[in-house]
Design a protein around this motif. Structure first.
Motif, PDB file in Angstrom:
ATOM      1  N   THR A   1     -29.257  32.700   5.908  1.00 48.89           N
ATOM      2  CA  THR A   1     -28.778  33.805   6.746  1.00 48.89           C
ATOM      3  C   THR A   1     -27.580  33.355   7.570  1.00 48.89           C
ATOM      4  O   THR A   1     -27.447  32.179   7.916  1.00 48.89           O
TER       5      THR A   1
ATOM      6  N   GLY B   1     -25.201  38.830  10.248  1.00 49.47           N
ATOM      7  CA  GLY B   1     -25.177  40.073   9.490  1.00 49.47           C
ATOM      8  C   GLY B   1     -25.159  39.912   7.982  1.00 49.47           C
ATOM      9  O   GLY B   1     -24.821  40.851   7.263  1.00 49.47           O
ATOM     10  N   ARG B   2     -25.566  38.745   7.479  1.00 48.60           N
ATOM     11  CA  ARG B   2     -25.496  38.486   6.032  1.00 48.60           C
ATOM     12  C   ARG B   2     -26.681  37.618   5.600  1.00 48.60           C
ATOM     13  O   ARG B   2     -27.108  36.732   6.302  1.00 48.60           O
TER      14      ARG B   2
ATOM     15  N   THR C   1     -28.083  35.523   1.972  1.00 47.32           N
ATOM     16  CA  THR C   1     -27.832  35.087   0.600  1.00 47.32           C
ATOM     17  C   THR C   1     -29.163  34.656   0.003  1.00 47.32           C
ATOM     18  O   THR C   1     -29.863  33.811   0.569  1.00 47.32           O
TER      19      THR C   1
ATOM     20  N   ALA D   1     -32.924  42.742   4.523  1.00 47.15           N
ATOM     21  CA  ALA D   1     -32.191  43.415   5.594  1.00 47.15           C
ATOM     22  C   ALA D   1     -33.084  43.947   6.701  1.00 47.15           C
ATOM     23  O   ALA D   1     -32.644  44.070   7.849  1.00 47.15           O
TER      24      ALA D   1
ATOM     25  N   ILE E   1     -26.527  45.239   7.178  1.00 48.44           N
ATOM     26  CA  ILE E   1     -26.691  43.855   6.726  1.00 48.44           C
ATOM     27  C   ILE E   1     -26.242  43.779   5.277  1.00 48.44           C
ATOM     28  O   ILE E   1     -26.650  44.589   4.448  1.00 48.44           O
ATOM     29  N   GLU E   2     -25.421  42.802   4.942  1.00 47.58           N
ATOM     30  CA  GLU E   2     -24.985  42.603   3.558  1.00 47.58           C
ATOM     31  C   GLU E   2     -25.784  41.479   2.933  1.00 47.58           C
ATOM     32  O   GLU E   2     -26.010  40.436   3.548  1.00 47.58           O
ATOM     33  N   VAL E   3     -26.220  41.723   1.700  1.00 47.60           N
ATOM     34  CA  VAL E   3     -27.061  40.749   0.991  1.00 47.60           C
ATOM     35  C   VAL E   3     -26.362  40.368  -0.309  1.00 47.60           C
ATOM     36  O   VAL E   3     -25.914  41.230  -1.059  1.00 47.60           O
ATOM     37  N   ASP E   4     -26.293  39.055  -0.547  1.00 48.86           N
ATOM     38  CA  ASP E   4     -25.732  38.514  -1.785  1.00 48.86           C
ATOM     39  C   ASP E   4     -26.869  37.932  -2.608  1.00 48.86           C
ATOM     40  O   ASP E   4     -27.706  37.182  -2.089  1.00 48.86           O
TER      41      ASP E   4
ATOM     42  N   THR F   1     -22.800  40.651  -5.049  1.00 48.09           N
ATOM     43  CA  THR F   1     -22.526  40.465  -3.622  1.00 48.09           C
ATOM     44  C   THR F   1     -22.367  41.789  -2.879  1.00 48.09           C
ATOM     45  O   THR F   1     -22.141  42.838  -3.476  1.00 48.09           O
ATOM     46  N   GLY F   2     -22.468  41.691  -1.542  1.00 46.48           N
ATOM     47  CA  GLY F   2     -22.211  42.830  -0.655  1.00 46.48           C
ATOM     48  C   GLY F   2     -23.176  43.990  -0.790  1.00 46.48           C
ATOM     49  O   GLY F   2     -22.829  45.126  -0.505  1.00 46.48           O
TER      50      GLY F   2
ATOM     51  N   THR G   1     -26.172  46.489   0.196  1.00 47.53           N
ATOM     52  CA  THR G   1     -26.780  46.985   1.432  1.00 47.53           C
ATOM     53  C   THR G   1     -27.969  47.879   1.077  1.00 47.53           C
ATOM     54  O   THR G   1     -28.059  48.404  -0.029  1.00 47.53           O
TER      55      THR G   1
END
Length: 193
Positions: free
Chosen positions: A111, A114-115, A117, A140, A153-156, A165-166, A168
């Motif tokens: 983490t 705001g992200r 992985t 998220a 929150i962006e999740v990869d 990637t990116g 939500t």
């Protein structure tokens, strides 16, 4: 006079008990479902639960949230690891399931502000849309640094030499929890002659 009233009340109670006993409703045992109601949380109070997202038949890619009690706020990493174990027995009985494949390899969740992985030991490009949404929404909606709302929150997703990637968690993916128990079939009453 009082004796007549008491006898009349007793007779009426007896008639009611007999009528209820004859209606065909049998006593049942207590059936426990879910955790007890906990009331409204105070504003600003940290949430002490894990929020997981599972699929449900007939939702066409939609997810249903599940809350599991926890002693402390749950991190995105802890929540993703819980998700990978799949629904518990009570959740399965409600029809919930997971499309996230079980894998015996190493899983890493990192983490940042705001992200999130999530590194999986499989080709993430081959995950179903529902499986991706499960991972993204679960990550998220748990503790992520930065204090952003879950939908920002962006999740990869990383694995198998691929990246998605990116991602939500959009509100349109999530279907509010409703009672999904099957409705008993009604049989017509026999005709009176």
């Amino acid at each position: 006079m009082r004796a007549r009233r008491a006898a009349g009340a007793l007779a009426l109670c007896g008639a009611l008990v007999a009528a209820l006993a004859a209606c065909g409703i049998e006593p049942t045992e207590v059936v426990e479902v879910g955790r007890p109601a906990q009331g409204v949380k105070r504003p600003g109070e940290p949430v002490k639960e894990a929020r997981l997202y599972f699929a449900f038949p007939g939702l066409a890619g939609g997810l249903q949230p599940v809350s599991r009690p926890a002693r402390e706020g749950v991190s995105a990493e802890e929540a993703v690891l819980l998700l990978l174990h799949g629904p518990n027995e009570a959740e399965r009985m409600r029809g919930l399931f997971s499309e996230v494949p079980k894998s015996g390899g190493h899983i890493e969740v990192g983490t940042a502000q705001g992200r999130v992985t999530i590194q999986l030991p499989l080709d993430v490009a081959r995950l179903t849309v529902t499986a991706r949404r499960q991972l993204v929404c679960t990550a998220a909606h748990n503790r992520v640094p930065g204090g952003l709302p879950p939908e920002r929150i962006e999740v990869d997703l990383v694995g198998g030499g691929r990246k998605v990637t990116g991602q939500t968690c959009e509100n349109s993916y999530v279907v509010p929890m409703v009672d999904h128990l099957p409705t008993p079939a009604r049989t017509p009453a026999p005709a009176r002659t």
